[in-house]
Write an enzyme that holds these catalytic residues in place. Structure first.
Site, PDB file in Angstrom:
ATOM      1  N   PHE A 132      18.565 -49.122  46.019  1.00  0.00           N
ATOM      2  CA  PHE A 132      19.511 -48.864  44.938  1.00  0.00           C
ATOM      3  C   PHE A 132      18.779 -48.424  43.660  1.00  0.00           C
ATOM      4  O   PHE A 132      19.202 -47.483  42.977  1.00  0.00           O
ATOM      5  CB  PHE A 132      20.328 -50.139  44.679  1.00  0.00           C
ATOM      6  CG  PHE A 132      21.347 -50.014  43.589  1.00  0.00           C
ATOM      7  CD1 PHE A 132      22.517 -49.294  43.779  1.00  0.00           C
ATOM      8  CD2 PHE A 132      21.133 -50.600  42.350  1.00  0.00           C
ATOM      9  CE1 PHE A 132      23.448 -49.168  42.782  1.00  0.00           C
ATOM     10  CE2 PHE A 132      22.056 -50.486  41.340  1.00  0.00           C
ATOM     11  CZ  PHE A 132      23.224 -49.775  41.557  1.00  0.00           C
ATOM     12  N   MET A 137      16.982 -44.001  39.880  1.00  0.00           N
ATOM     13  CA  MET A 137      15.897 -43.263  39.237  1.00  0.00           C
ATOM     14  C   MET A 137      15.974 -41.781  39.572  1.00  0.00           C
ATOM     15  O   MET A 137      15.777 -40.923  38.712  1.00  0.00           O
ATOM     16  CB  MET A 137      14.550 -43.841  39.669  1.00  0.00           C
ATOM     17  CG  MET A 137      14.265 -45.233  39.113  1.00  0.00           C
ATOM     18  SD  MET A 137      12.753 -45.945  39.779  1.00  0.00           S
ATOM     19  CE  MET A 137      11.556 -44.777  39.139  1.00  0.00           C
ATOM     20  N   GLN A 139      18.690 -40.138  40.313  1.00  0.00           N
ATOM     21  CA  GLN A 139      19.825 -39.590  39.574  1.00  0.00           C
ATOM     22  C   GLN A 139      19.442 -39.304  38.133  1.00  0.00           C
ATOM     23  O   GLN A 139      19.839 -38.295  37.551  1.00  0.00           O
ATOM     24  CB  GLN A 139      21.005 -40.558  39.621  1.00  0.00           C
ATOM     25  CG  GLN A 139      21.701 -40.621  40.962  1.00  0.00           C
ATOM     26  CD  GLN A 139      22.855 -41.599  40.971  1.00  0.00           C
ATOM     27  OE1 GLN A 139      23.045 -42.354  40.022  1.00  0.00           O
ATOM     28  NE2 GLN A 139      23.622 -41.601  42.046  1.00  0.00           N
ATOM     29  N   HIS A 430      41.631 -23.872 -23.774  1.00  0.00           N
ATOM     30  CA  HIS A 430      40.447 -23.479 -22.991  1.00  0.00           C
ATOM     31  C   HIS A 430      40.849 -22.476 -21.895  1.00  0.00           C
ATOM     32  O   HIS A 430      40.240 -21.409 -21.770  1.00  0.00           O
ATOM     33  CB  HIS A 430      39.807 -24.727 -22.369  1.00  0.00           C
ATOM     34  CG  HIS A 430      38.570 -24.449 -21.573  1.00  0.00           C
ATOM     35  ND1 HIS A 430      37.305 -24.678 -22.055  1.00  0.00           N
ATOM     36  CD2 HIS A 430      38.396 -23.951 -20.308  1.00  0.00           C
ATOM     37  CE1 HIS A 430      36.420 -24.346 -21.138  1.00  0.00           C
ATOM     38  NE2 HIS A 430      37.063 -23.900 -20.067  1.00  0.00           N
ATOM     39  N   GLU A 431      41.871 -22.827 -21.114  1.00  0.00           N
ATOM     40  CA  GLU A 431      42.304 -21.943 -20.026  1.00  0.00           C
ATOM     41  C   GLU A 431      42.959 -20.676 -20.580  1.00  0.00           C
ATOM     42  O   GLU A 431      42.818 -19.597 -19.985  1.00  0.00           O
ATOM     43  CB  GLU A 431      43.263 -22.680 -19.092  1.00  0.00           C
ATOM     44  CG  GLU A 431      42.673 -23.902 -18.400  1.00  0.00           C
ATOM     45  CD  GLU A 431      41.427 -23.581 -17.587  1.00  0.00           C
ATOM     46  OE1 GLU A 431      41.286 -22.422 -17.132  1.00  0.00           O
ATOM     47  OE2 GLU A 431      40.579 -24.471 -17.418  1.00  0.00           O
ATOM     48  N   HIS A 434      40.240 -18.168 -21.250  1.00  0.00           N
ATOM     49  CA  HIS A 434      39.823 -17.445 -20.041  1.00  0.00           C
ATOM     50  C   HIS A 434      40.829 -16.352 -19.691  1.00  0.00           C
ATOM     51  O   HIS A 434      40.449 -15.206 -19.382  1.00  0.00           O
ATOM     52  CB  HIS A 434      39.718 -18.427 -18.869  1.00  0.00           C
ATOM     53  CG  HIS A 434      38.544 -19.344 -18.929  1.00  0.00           C
ATOM     54  ND1 HIS A 434      37.258 -18.903 -19.118  1.00  0.00           N
ATOM     55  CD2 HIS A 434      38.462 -20.707 -18.810  1.00  0.00           C
ATOM     56  CE1 HIS A 434      36.427 -19.942 -19.110  1.00  0.00           C
ATOM     57  NE2 HIS A 434      37.142 -21.054 -18.941  1.00  0.00           N
ATOM     58  N   ASP A 506      31.187 -23.451 -16.736  1.00  0.00           N
ATOM     59  CA  ASP A 506      31.290 -22.040 -17.120  1.00  0.00           C
ATOM     60  C   ASP A 506      29.949 -21.526 -17.647  1.00  0.00           C
ATOM     61  O   ASP A 506      29.512 -20.423 -17.295  1.00  0.00           O
ATOM     62  CB  ASP A 506      32.361 -21.865 -18.195  1.00  0.00           C
ATOM     63  CG  ASP A 506      33.744 -22.270 -17.706  1.00  0.00           C
ATOM     64  OD1 ASP A 506      33.995 -22.143 -16.492  1.00  0.00           O
ATOM     65  OD2 ASP A 506      34.569 -22.708 -18.536  1.00  0.00           O
TER      66      ASP A 506
END
Length: 633
Positions: A132, A137, A139, A430-431, A434, A506
């Site tokens: 066995f 082994m 396998q 701020h935005e 942009h 940024d």
């Protein structure tokens, strides 16, 4: 259920063999111990001293069974006499004189078999146990079980025939499919090429950004050719034990040769194929041993072996030159970002099985997703489907797709996050800075949406939509990109007379663009069309460690001066724009403070006429309110 039974049955030998072995040893040892616990002279002495009450002697086996007078227990003792006739001569007369009861048993002829049975049984159990272990082994060595002895075997993933991938599943990569179609034709009909003396590429390297479909193309080649497809990751070939990686590479190619014609696909080959000698502590390490074995295996193919290696990477610059030479990876196929036509085809593939509302236009989505890869587009439609399901809709509408695109690019909306009035006003201006700067710069794309609702790590965002795919960026376009990036900082300074940390990202991006213009693209009049540095965006430790700076300190100071001048010129230009159009800046900012978002049409109305048309405004406001309510629900 059958699988569970099978797994329990596989464990049965581990349980039964030790039990049988222990039982056999116990039987054998108990029998022998009882028979040999006394010496011969001690037995004779007990007869002479009249300690024996009764005995039975088996002539065949020589087993003496006797009872002791002194024992109150009814217990039979056993002893195997060495010589039956001698024993009778020694004790028979003594036993008669002492009045001991006795019986002589001729015994059975097969008693020797009975006595040998425990020994034979134990030998059989030991033999079965050894068989066995040997089987297990074998396998492990053959790769059936990846246990202790199989660490040198390649962890190959074989393609699933139930879900075969073909070129029909790959969209937006027509030229790439044409390049790989030759491999398919060779795998189907190699004689057609060999008769003309043609040699098919031994290896094809798929190069491109992440998510562009490199792995999908490799699977499609295997599916079209209908040949075995062995897939392995570059990191699976490298272990901490020296020699394991090379062993796995050998095993991988041996498996592929047995199944030829076949395809080996190595994903993320840069994990094992990096430039040799790039380590700071010496180059003779496990990864380089693995790479050397791969080079040998690829160069050892014959013309008609029928094994083709396909590899994928997004870092071709760090691969070893020996790996890229003709005879190994003969051909490189660049899998880039899809164009508008390719994006539309990709969307059609991923839209299969998803119910789309009549207002959904895949062509429009393709126009708005410049720079998206195939993986990004698949994720976009999936996010839109999730949003639709969350709202209880039966189909995906254009509104959900647009919301999903913003979510993918910027992040998830954080409406539960409470922002005080001061920060809200600061974010709005701020935005607005942009957005207004973008509107008055010719090279910039139209503003799609402006929002001051926190998303991801950002407190707000200004999104522009590219109108077309662009292969190159002009100098004026990059300068105006810097102007737009500085719009938030300039708006803060003009409105509040103070500045905040909100513009940190940024400024970082603006500085990076300016430095690349000077050191990489040669766009500086003062320094001329010269590239400074290695030309690589990332330092590859070992190869680039001593070659990062190829210019003097004087030139470095001049570079810093020119970069600073570019930033300041852009800052002054942005200041001039926002001062001239301060009224528009004010209107956009106040609208954002009131409504938190402004769409593309409303923003265009404000910038062209100074106000939002009443009917349009009401529609936008109601739409925003509905989206807010649904999100809160």
């Amino acid at each position: 259920m059958e699988k569970n039974k099978k797994s329990l049955f596989s464990y049965l030998p581990y349980i039964l063999i030790p039990v049988i072995l222990v039982a056999s040893m116990w039987m054998f040892s108990s029998q022998n111990n009882e028979r040999t616990k006394k010496e011969y002279y001690e037995i004779i002495q007990m007869f002479e001293e009249n300690d024996i009450e009764e005995y039975v002697l088996n002539f065949s086996s020589g087993v003496l069974q006797y009872d002791m007078k002194s024992d109150g227990e009814e217990k039979v003792y056993k002893y195997t006499v060495p010589n039956v006739s001698l024993f009778i001569d020694d004790i028979h007369e003594i036993a008669k004189e002492n009045g001991v009861k006795y019986n002589y048993d001729a015994g059975r002829t097969n008693s020797w078999l009975t006595s040998m049975l425990p020994t034979v049984l134990m030998m059989l159990v030991l033999g079965a146990l050894m068989m066995f272990m040997i089987r297990k082994m074998n396998q492990s060595i053959s790769g059936e079980n990846n246990k202790t002895l199989s660490f040198g075997k390649a962890r190959v993933k074989v393609k699933d025939d139930k879900h075969k991938t073909t070129f029909d599943d790959v969209a937006g990569a027509d030229e790439e499919k044409e390049e790989l179609a030759e491999l398919v034709e060779f795998l189907r009909n190699p004689k057609k090429f060999s008769d003309l003396g043609a040699r098919i590429p031994k290896g094809v390297l798929l190069v491109g950004p992440p998510g562009t479909g490199k792995t999908l193309l490799a699977k499609a080649v295997a599916g079209e050719a209908d040949v075995p497809f062995f897939s392995i990751s570059g990191s699976d070939c490298v272990e901490m034990y020296v020699g394991v990686g090379a062993s796995r590479v050998r095993d991988l190619f041996q498996q592929a040769k047995k199944e030829s014609p076949s395809i080996i696909f190595i994903d993320e080959i840069d994990a094992v194929g990096r430039h040799r000698g790039a380590g700071m502590g010496g180059g003779h390490d496990e990864r380089e041993q693995t790479l050397n074995q791969m080079l040998v295996e690829m160069d050892g193919f014959g013309v008609n072996d029928g094994v083709i290696v396909i590899a994928a990477t997004n870092r071709p610059d760090i691969l070893d030159p020996a790996l890229l030479r003709p005879g190994r990876f003969d051909r490189q196929v660049t899998v880039g970002y899809p164009d508008i036509k390719g994006r539309e085809e990709i969307l059609q593939v991923h839209a299969k099985g998803k119910p789309l509302a009549p207002d959904v236009e895949l062509k429009k989505i393709a126009q708005q997703t410049v720079g998206f890869t195939g993986a990004d587009l698949e994720n976009l439609l999936n996010e839109a489907a999730l949003l639709s399901a969350r709202k209880g809709l039966r189909a995906i509408t254009m509104t959900e797709i647009e919301e999903a695109s913003i979510k993918v690019i910027v992040g998830t909306e954080k409406r539960s996050h409470k922002v005080n009035e001061k920060d809200k006003k600061l974010t709005a201006y701020h935005e607005a800075g942009h957005a207004v700067a973008t509107y008055y710069l010719e090279t910039q794309d139209p503003v799609r949406q402006v929002s001051i609702v926190p998303r991801g790590m950002a407190g707000g965002f200004t999104m522009s939509v590219p109108t077309e795919d662009k292969l190159y960026k002009s100098r004026n376009s990059m300068l105006e990109d810097i102007v737009v990036l500085l719009g938030g900082r300039v708006a803060e300074a003009l409105t509040f007379g103070d500045i905040s940390t909100g513009a940190s990202n940024d400024i970082e991006r603006a500085s990076e663009i300016a430095r690349k213009m000077v050191t990489k693209y040669g766009m500086s009049d003062e320094l001329g069309p010269i590239a400074f540095g290695t030309g690589n965006d990332e330092v590859f430790l070992g190869r680039d460690y001593s070659n990062i700076r190829n210019y003097s300190e004087t030139v470095a100071a001049k570079i810093d001066s020119v970069v600073g001048q570019i930033i300041m010129d852009a800052y002054n230009r942005c200041t001039e724009i926002l001062k001239v159009h301060a009224d528009k800046l004010e209107i956009v900012a106040e609208y954002l403070i009131e409504h938190e978002k402004i769409g593309e049409k409303d923003f265009a109305d404000i910038m062209s006429s100074g106000f939002v048309a009443e009917d349009v405004s009401e529609n936008v406001i109601s739409e925003v309110t509905e989206n807010s309510d649904s999100s809160e629900e």
